[in-house]
Design a protein around this motif. Sequence first.
Motif, PDB file in Angstrom:
ATOM      1  N   THR A 303       0.832  -1.204   0.000  1.00 49.61           N
ATOM      2  CA  THR A 303       0.000   0.000   0.000  1.00 49.61           C
ATOM      3  C   THR A 303       0.868   1.256   0.000  1.00 49.61           C
ATOM      4  O   THR A 303       2.001   1.245   0.476  1.00 49.61           O
ATOM      5  CB  THR A 303      -0.934   0.037   1.222  1.00 49.61           C
ATOM      6  OG1 THR A 303      -0.155   0.266   2.416  1.00 49.61           O
ATOM      7  CG2 THR A 303      -1.711  -1.257   1.365  1.00 49.61           C
ATOM      8  N   LEU A 304       0.316   2.339  -0.538  1.00 47.74           N
ATOM      9  CA  LEU A 304       0.970   3.643  -0.554  1.00 47.74           C
ATOM     10  C   LEU A 304      -0.003   4.713  -0.089  1.00 47.74           C
ATOM     11  O   LEU A 304      -1.214   4.615  -0.344  1.00 47.74           O
ATOM     12  CB  LEU A 304       1.434   4.002  -1.965  1.00 47.74           C
ATOM     13  CG  LEU A 304       2.664   3.318  -2.557  1.00 47.74           C
ATOM     14  CD1 LEU A 304       2.757   3.661  -4.037  1.00 47.74           C
ATOM     15  CD2 LEU A 304       3.931   3.744  -1.840  1.00 47.74           C
ATOM     16  N   ASN A 305       0.533   5.730   0.561  1.00 48.26           N
ATOM     17  CA  ASN A 305      -0.285   6.913   0.837  1.00 48.26           C
ATOM     18  C   ASN A 305      -0.346   7.773  -0.427  1.00 48.26           C
ATOM     19  O   ASN A 305       0.352   7.523  -1.409  1.00 48.26           O
ATOM     20  CB  ASN A 305       0.278   7.698   2.015  1.00 48.26           C
ATOM     21  CG  ASN A 305       1.690   8.209   1.759  1.00 48.26           C
ATOM     22  OD1 ASN A 305       2.402   7.717   0.889  1.00 48.26           O
ATOM     23  ND2 ASN A 305       2.110   9.214   2.525  1.00 48.26           N
ATOM     24  N   ARG A 306      -1.168   8.791  -0.427  1.00 49.02           N
ATOM     25  CA  ARG A 306      -1.317   9.595  -1.632  1.00 49.02           C
ATOM     26  C   ARG A 306      -0.027  10.319  -1.998  1.00 49.02           C
ATOM     27  O   ARG A 306       0.287  10.460  -3.188  1.00 49.02           O
ATOM     28  CB  ARG A 306      -2.466  10.600  -1.484  1.00 49.02           C
ATOM     29  CG  ARG A 306      -2.614  11.507  -2.699  1.00 49.02           C
ATOM     30  CD  ARG A 306      -4.013  11.708  -3.143  1.00 49.02           C
ATOM     31  NE  ARG A 306      -4.089  12.403  -4.424  1.00 49.02           N
ATOM     32  CZ  ARG A 306      -5.223  12.655  -5.068  1.00 49.02           C
ATOM     33  NH1 ARG A 306      -6.372  12.257  -4.562  1.00 49.02           N
ATOM     34  NH2 ARG A 306      -5.198  13.279  -6.227  1.00 49.02           N
ATOM     35  N   ASP A 307       0.743  10.757  -1.013  1.00 46.15           N
ATOM     36  CA  ASP A 307       1.998  11.443  -1.300  1.00 46.15           C
ATOM     37  C   ASP A 307       3.076  10.489  -1.805  1.00 46.15           C
ATOM     38  O   ASP A 307       4.125  10.943  -2.276  1.00 46.15           O
ATOM     39  CB  ASP A 307       2.517  12.151  -0.050  1.00 46.15           C
ATOM     40  CG  ASP A 307       1.652  13.334   0.352  1.00 46.15           C
ATOM     41  OD1 ASP A 307       0.764  13.723  -0.432  1.00 46.15           O
ATOM     42  OD2 ASP A 307       1.866  13.866   1.465  1.00 46.15           O
ATOM     43  N   GLN A 308       2.831   9.197  -1.697  1.00 44.75           N
ATOM     44  CA  GLN A 308       3.739   8.146  -2.169  1.00 44.75           C
ATOM     45  C   GLN A 308       5.118   8.223  -1.526  1.00 44.75           C
ATOM     46  O   GLN A 308       6.136   7.892  -2.136  1.00 44.75           O
ATOM     47  CB  GLN A 308       3.864   8.193  -3.700  1.00 44.75           C
ATOM     48  CG  GLN A 308       2.543   7.916  -4.414  1.00 44.75           C
ATOM     49  CD  GLN A 308       2.627   8.128  -5.902  1.00 44.75           C
ATOM     50  OE1 GLN A 308       3.257   7.349  -6.615  1.00 44.75           O
ATOM     51  NE2 GLN A 308       1.986   9.185  -6.394  1.00 44.75           N
ATOM     52  N   ASN A 309       5.137   8.671  -0.280  1.00 44.54           N
ATOM     53  CA  ASN A 309       6.395   8.682   0.467  1.00 44.54           C
ATOM     54  C   ASN A 309       6.360   7.715   1.648  1.00 44.54           C
ATOM     55  O   ASN A 309       7.264   7.706   2.485  1.00 44.54           O
ATOM     56  CB  ASN A 309       6.752  10.089   0.946  1.00 44.54           C
ATOM     57  CG  ASN A 309       5.635  10.731   1.756  1.00 44.54           C
ATOM     58  OD1 ASN A 309       4.718  10.049   2.231  1.00 44.54           O
ATOM     59  ND2 ASN A 309       5.700  12.046   1.910  1.00 44.54           N
ATOM     60  N   ARG A 310       5.296   6.898   1.691  1.00 44.77           N
ATOM     61  CA  ARG A 310       5.198   5.867   2.725  1.00 44.77           C
ATOM     62  C   ARG A 310       4.623   4.585   2.132  1.00 44.77           C
ATOM     63  O   ARG A 310       3.490   4.566   1.651  1.00 44.77           O
ATOM     64  CB  ARG A 310       4.315   6.328   3.884  1.00 44.77           C
ATOM     65  CG  ARG A 310       4.332   5.361   5.078  1.00 44.77           C
ATOM     66  CD  ARG A 310       3.497   5.883   6.232  1.00 44.77           C
ATOM     67  NE  ARG A 310       3.753   5.176   7.467  1.00 44.77           N
ATOM     68  CZ  ARG A 310       3.169   4.024   7.810  1.00 44.77           C
ATOM     69  NH1 ARG A 310       2.270   3.483   6.991  1.00 44.77           N
ATOM     70  NH2 ARG A 310       3.459   3.437   8.957  1.00 44.77           N
ATOM     71  N   LEU A 311       5.434   3.533   2.138  1.00 48.54           N
ATOM     72  CA  LEU A 311       5.013   2.205   1.685  1.00 48.54           C
ATOM     73  C   LEU A 311       4.812   1.321   2.902  1.00 48.54           C
ATOM     74  O   LEU A 311       5.692   1.247   3.770  1.00 48.54           O
ATOM     75  CB  LEU A 311       6.079   1.600   0.773  1.00 48.54           C
ATOM     76  CG  LEU A 311       5.929   0.108   0.432  1.00 48.54           C
ATOM     77  CD1 LEU A 311       4.758  -0.115  -0.521  1.00 48.54           C
ATOM     78  CD2 LEU A 311       7.217  -0.436  -0.185  1.00 48.54           C
ATOM     79  N   GLU A 312       3.675   0.681   2.981  1.00 48.93           N
ATOM     80  CA  GLU A 312       3.430  -0.289   4.051  1.00 48.93           C
ATOM     81  C   GLU A 312       2.905  -1.571   3.428  1.00 48.93           C
ATOM     82  O   GLU A 312       1.975  -1.550   2.617  1.00 48.93           O
ATOM     83  CB  GLU A 312       2.447   0.245   5.082  1.00 48.93           C
ATOM     84  CG  GLU A 312       2.314  -0.664   6.303  1.00 48.93           C
ATOM     85  CD  GLU A 312       1.643   0.006   7.493  1.00 48.93           C
ATOM     86  OE1 GLU A 312       1.682  -0.561   8.602  1.00 48.93           O
ATOM     87  OE2 GLU A 312       1.098   1.117   7.316  1.00 48.93           O
ATOM     88  N   ILE A 313       3.553  -2.683   3.784  1.00 51.84           N
ATOM     89  CA  ILE A 313       3.161  -3.991   3.274  1.00 51.84           C
ATOM     90  C   ILE A 313       2.488  -4.766   4.403  1.00 51.84           C
ATOM     91  O   ILE A 313       2.997  -4.829   5.526  1.00 51.84           O
ATOM     92  CB  ILE A 313       4.377  -4.762   2.737  1.00 51.84           C
ATOM     93  CG1 ILE A 313       5.031  -3.974   1.589  1.00 51.84           C
ATOM     94  CG2 ILE A 313       3.972  -6.149   2.247  1.00 51.84           C
ATOM     95  CD1 ILE A 313       6.316  -4.599   1.072  1.00 51.84           C
TER      96      ILE A 313
END
Length: 728
Positions: A303-313
């Motif tokens: 998954t990504l947040n909208r800013d695409q500076n945080r990836l969480e699996i």
Amino acid sequence: MNMRVYAIAALCTIAGATAAMAQKSSHVAALEPYTAPSNQAAAPETYSYLPDGTALRLSPDGRSIVKHDIRTGKDGDMLLDLGHTRETTIADMDGYTISPNGEQILLWRESRPIYRRSFEARYYVYEVRSRLLRPLSAEHAFVQSPVFSPDSRAVAFVADNNIYIKKLDYNTEVAVTTDGVRNKVINGVPDWTYEEEFTTTCSMAWAPDALTLSYLRYDEGDVPLYNFPLYEGTCDARTQYALYPGTYSYKYPVAGAVNSRVSLHSYDVETRKIKDIAIKAPDIEYIPRIGYGDTPERLVVATLNRDQNRLEIFAVNPKSTVAKSIYVEESKAWIMPETYEQLHLGPKSMVVMSSASGFSQLYEYSYTGSRMRELTSGNADVTAYYGADAKGTHYYQVAAPSPLDRTVCAVDVKGKVQTLSPSAGTSSAQFTPAMDMAVLSHSTVSCPPVYTLMSAAGKTLRTIEDNAAYAAAHASAPVKEFFQMTSDGHTLNGYVIKPARMQQGKKYPVIMSQYSGPGSQSVLNRWTYDWEQYYATQGYVVVCVDGRGTGGRGREFSDVVYKRLGHYETIDQIAAARYAASLPYADASRIGIYGWSYGGYEALMCASADGAPYAAAVAVAPVTDWRYYDTVYAERYMLTPQQNAEGYRASAPLSRASRLNCPLLMMSGTADDNVHLFNTMQYVSALQSHGILCDMFLFPNMNHSINGCNARAVVYAKMLEFFNAKLK
């Protein structure tokens, strides 16, 4: 109409036609050998494999699948012969997929493209033992993205935005979803933005026990609708639009607009029940990847947040719907797309490509989230991951020994690294499923690609294709010469192609070729034969420099462009032009700049920069304002317009159109679903408002690539005509 005027107009028309014919004979026809597919060296096909490791290849006529011994290069028996099938007869096939047990073959024909990567086609299932051939679906003539179940007893596919499962044992078809509607709801395959920016064409995953199918659902009902006209044209003419243009409509979210609402679901094959899986985590905007790990209870969801500076699996249990976070990565800029695009889910662990250290490296994690091994390290970016063998040796590609090179390497369980390919040039590999052999491709700027079969230890077993005839035919082609220069205190890599048959003391016009987009790389030690070599035969110096923001050199070099695209790229390209002007054989008063897509954007930025040294510019399919481009790409580097209004204004060629300071040619395809013609039209409108002229050439019904019917040769012929008029 006045007859005299009519006669003069007719003469002008005839003269124009004659000039066009002369131009084609001298440049369009001459450029065809320099454009795809004519300019391509020979390459072996990508093999498929049976479970026992036997390689397979499709016959050139598309009528049979042949067993192939990759060690000897000899063909064996036919696995499928379309001349000897039962029940159904078809003429040929476009491609095929082998079932996990090797007993069925899914083949397709009459492919129809949807977007850049996706297509729909007529699919058929072939039973190897019985030679029985049947349509995959009795209800849907054309389907999309079919996937075999792990037990080979079923195929999940998408038709009309809904998911269906074909049970092969019973020849029955079950609808998994029923709510799919064009431009409203999509099940099982991505919307335009996901396909384009997350490089995926399928959003379905089978559990290892084949009892659960997990999938993504895209609700694009609130996404703005984009429309563009379709014409009859003459390249693959659309006769339905002979008198009135048609319209193509699809959902395209521009920067700051509403995205599709993506949701995760699981389907129980036995009970036919669907469960909605809600991951309880804040700020999840995108789900770029799903896939199963080591057990049916472990669905891995990136998954990504909208800013695409945080990836969480997350590891999700599809039955209980419980989700556990197993990996988190945050960035001061953006998460590199390779982190989720090359996420590898193995039988016991997963491999993540992360640039958190400053360079892209490989890490092995357990499915509970524990880091098991740091597979690679150092100050060179890993650029591809190929997989691991049964002994735990991992195979990958790295930008070494310099950022211009690509080398295939292996690292064993003890951390010992072995180089498997030549260390200079560009190498890539296609490994067998057992990872015991690979087809290795290697080329340099002066040597066309050579394909060899190598062992996992790097030993050459045989040469598959040496391209000797191709190399001999291109032996006199102008060669790229590498150089380094500085801009703003930073060392940049570049290459120059000198004019053929240079004369001592003569000054030649220069064309700056560049792409410049974040993470891209144009200056590479690899073979290319394209328009640049043809232009060199026409008396041009061609120079290309990778400025800041481009790839292969770590995060510090790329991240500088964050939230201000076009700023440092323009500084570096102008510095590159001034470097080119200093070459003893270059004419500083005759420098042009060219680019396509992001390169077209950057060409416009450079052509409107204060004090820029360009005498002409060509922009093909350019972005003219990042507010016009899609959410995922634009916001990855710029955030939203609401968050970064000044950044968007400063980065837009549209906002500085009045400062255009050299002659300009713009070219676009009217059916470009990626960088819309709207970009070009808005820019031309701004020029008109300021009383500034430009040239424009349009390609009816052509997409972003502008190819087919010699269109690519026409692009470069038109560009050459323009540069000849402005630089010579």
